[in-house]
Scaffold this motif. Structure first.
Motif, PDB file in Angstrom:
ATOM      1  N   LEU A   1       0.832  -1.203   0.000  1.00  0.00           N
ATOM      2  CA  LEU A   1       0.000   0.000   0.000  1.00  0.00           C
ATOM      3  C   LEU A   1       0.867   1.254   0.000  1.00  0.00           C
ATOM      4  CD1 LEU A   1      -2.712   1.439   0.230  1.00  0.00           C
ATOM      5  CD2 LEU A   1      -2.595   1.132   2.714  1.00  0.00           C
ATOM      6  N   VAL A   2       1.938   1.233   0.774  1.00  0.00           N
ATOM      7  CA  VAL A   2       2.863   2.371   0.790  1.00  0.00           C
ATOM      8  C   VAL A   2       3.484   2.579  -0.587  1.00  0.00           C
ATOM      9  CG1 VAL A   2       5.070   3.189   1.718  1.00  0.00           C
ATOM     10  CG2 VAL A   2       3.351   2.222   3.257  1.00  0.00           C
TER      11      VAL A   2
ATOM     12  N   ILE B   1       2.208   1.747  -3.484  1.00  0.00           N
ATOM     13  CA  ILE B   1       1.177   2.275  -4.385  1.00  0.00           C
ATOM     14  C   ILE B   1       1.022   3.779  -4.181  1.00  0.00           C
ATOM     15  CG2 ILE B   1      -1.296   2.251  -4.886  1.00  0.00           C
ATOM     16  CD1 ILE B   1      -1.263  -0.756  -4.259  1.00  0.00           C
ATOM     17  N   LEU B   2       0.993   4.205  -2.924  1.00  0.00           N
ATOM     18  CA  LEU B   2       0.870   5.637  -2.637  1.00  0.00           C
ATOM     19  C   LEU B   2       2.098   6.402  -3.107  1.00  0.00           C
ATOM     20  CD1 LEU B   2      -0.704   5.491   0.949  1.00  0.00           C
ATOM     21  CD2 LEU B   2      -1.842   6.040  -1.203  1.00  0.00           C
ATOM     22  N   TYR B   3       3.280   5.771  -3.029  1.00  0.00           N
ATOM     23  CA  TYR B   3       4.495   6.401  -3.547  1.00  0.00           C
ATOM     24  C   TYR B   3       4.390   6.644  -5.051  1.00  0.00           C
ATOM     25  CZ  TYR B   3       8.195   6.769  -0.018  1.00  0.00           C
ATOM     26  OH  TYR B   3       8.988   7.177   1.016  1.00  0.00           O
TER      27      TYR B   3
ATOM     28  N   LEU C   1       1.811   7.387  -6.826  1.00  0.00           N
ATOM     29  CA  LEU C   1       0.869   8.439  -7.212  1.00  0.00           C
ATOM     30  C   LEU C   1       1.568   9.792  -7.213  1.00  0.00           C
ATOM     31  CD1 LEU C   1      -2.246   7.322  -5.115  1.00  0.00           C
ATOM     32  CD2 LEU C   1      -1.774   6.863  -7.523  1.00  0.00           C
TER      33      LEU C   1
ATOM     34  N   ARG D   1       2.378  13.197  -6.178  1.00  0.00           N
ATOM     35  CA  ARG D   1       2.045  13.867  -4.923  1.00  0.00           C
ATOM     36  C   ARG D   1       1.412  15.239  -5.148  1.00  0.00           C
ATOM     37  NH1 ARG D   1       6.828  14.830  -0.708  1.00  0.00           N
ATOM     38  NH2 ARG D   1       7.540  16.147  -2.438  1.00  0.00           N
TER      39      ARG D   1
ATOM     40  N   ILE E   1      -2.225  14.997  -6.050  1.00  0.00           N
ATOM     41  CA  ILE E   1      -3.029  14.616  -4.884  1.00  0.00           C
ATOM     42  C   ILE E   1      -3.265  15.816  -3.979  1.00  0.00           C
ATOM     43  CG2 ILE E   1      -3.059  13.197  -2.809  1.00  0.00           C
ATOM     44  CD1 ILE E   1      -1.551  11.065  -4.335  1.00  0.00           C
TER      45      ILE E   1
ATOM     46  N   ILE F   1       0.528  13.173   3.444  1.00  0.00           N
ATOM     47  CA  ILE F   1       1.319  12.814   2.273  1.00  0.00           C
ATOM     48  C   ILE F   1       2.750  12.449   2.671  1.00  0.00           C
ATOM     49  CG2 ILE F   1       2.439  13.807   0.239  1.00  0.00           C
ATOM     50  CD1 ILE F   1      -0.329  12.922  -0.380  1.00  0.00           C
TER      51      ILE F   1
ATOM     52  N   LEU G   1       4.960   8.635   4.354  1.00  0.00           N
ATOM     53  CA  LEU G   1       5.345   7.375   3.717  1.00  0.00           C
ATOM     54  C   LEU G   1       6.796   6.996   4.011  1.00  0.00           C
ATOM     55  CD1 LEU G   1       3.605   7.981   0.269  1.00  0.00           C
ATOM     56  CD2 LEU G   1       2.774   6.603   2.174  1.00  0.00           C
TER      57      LEU G   1
END
Length: 303
Positions: free
Chosen positions: A119-120, A122-124, A126, A128, A131, A171, A174
């Motif tokens: 999950l981390v 995946i967020l990386y 995106l 930033r 977002i 944000i 992470l």
């Protein structure tokens, strides 16, 4: 049984012997004092307009005036309040979320750790900035309506700042989570953790009573590096006109205003120089302090 590994002896003594660290701490103390008490001691309204437009620095206005005749020093002091508030608050939100997430992920291990780390990642992946922009645009209007509906009319003008703090804090966590998780993986199989499990202590107690004190030094060091990152992100958004809105000011919005009046015909240099100088000194001091803390808390310093 000791709950935590003993810190390196003389940590404060080594930090105190580092002139760069002491200088950075002194500079930060002066800037924080100016941000908190400066607007109270410098009795000039940062929003008061006048006919003294684009006056260079002098006795009447120490840092000159802007296109609306507003005192630049008063605007920089107000910008320091907002930028430091966003930076420190966003960093502490990042600290809380990232440390908790990393502790739980590293302690659980196995499949739970793999899922949490994916999950981390995946967020990386995106973008930033996108977002942050979406977060501020989507939630700012709804948050203003919620504040007005619940009678918090005095807070409506600060809704953008609150949204920025939450967005940046949620944000920046992470990297903190990955650092904490790596430290927990190397600590959770040591003898003091095994002994705590044998004594029947709960998982929460082991995590927050035994593991967290051992990574506190690394967390503090990275916190000092997260604060300038949050300040830079807020300044970049404000520079683009997506952050703090007029008549409020942050260092980013002041830099944006100063950049617009630098041209070959008229160069009102003070509107760009002073905000950039104050912001640069603050960010450099935070980075120097983080490096000094890393050296002072290094376990190899025991030698």
């Amino acid at each position: 049984m000791s709950d935590a590994l003993p810190p390196p002896p003389g940590t404060w003594a080594r930090l105190r012997k580092n002139p760069v660290a002491m200088g950075a701490m002194l500079i930060l103390a002066v800037i924080v004092f100016a941000a908190i008490f400066g607007p109270l001691l410098y009795h000039v309204d940062p929003h008061a307009t006048s006919r003294a437009q684009y006056q260079p620095p002098g006795h009447a206005h120490y840092f000159g005036t802007d296109n609306n005749g507003r005192d630049s020093l008063a605007r920089i002091l107000e910008g320091a309040r907002i930028s430091l508030l966003v930076g420190f608050s966003g960093a502490f939100i990042s600290l809380f979320v990232g440390t908790t997430y990393g502790l739980v992920s590293g302690y659980l291990g196995g499949r739970a750790d793999n899922i949490m780390m994916r999950l981390v990642e995946i967020l990386y992946a995106l973008p930033r900035l996108i977002i942050l922009i979406l977060f501020t645009f989507v939630f700012d209007t709804h948050f203003k309506i919620w504040l007005a509906a619940h009678g918090y009319l005095s807070m409506v003008g600060y809704s953008k700042i609150i949204i920025l703090i939450l967005a940046l804090g949620l944000i920046e966590w992470l990297t903190m989570a990955r650092i904490v998780r790596g430290q927990v993986l190397s600590l959770k199989n040591l003898q003091f953790v095994t002994a705590a499990r044998a004594l029947g202590q709960s998982h929460a107690r082991i995590i927050f009573r035994h593991l967290l004190p051992n990574i506190a030094g690394i967390v503090i060091v990275y916190l000092t590096l997260t604060i300038p990152a949050v300040i830079l992100d807020e300044s970049f958004l404000s520079f683009l006109g997506l952050g703090v809105q007029a008549p409020q000011a942050s260092w980013g919005s002041l830099l944006s205003d100063g950049a617009q009046v630098i041209n070959p015909v008229h160069s009102y240099w003070w509107l760009l120089l002073y905000p950039a100088l104050v912001m640069s000194i603050t960010l450099l001091s935070l980075n120097f302090l983080g490096d000094a803390l890393r050296d002072a808390l290094d376990p190899r310093a025991r030698r």
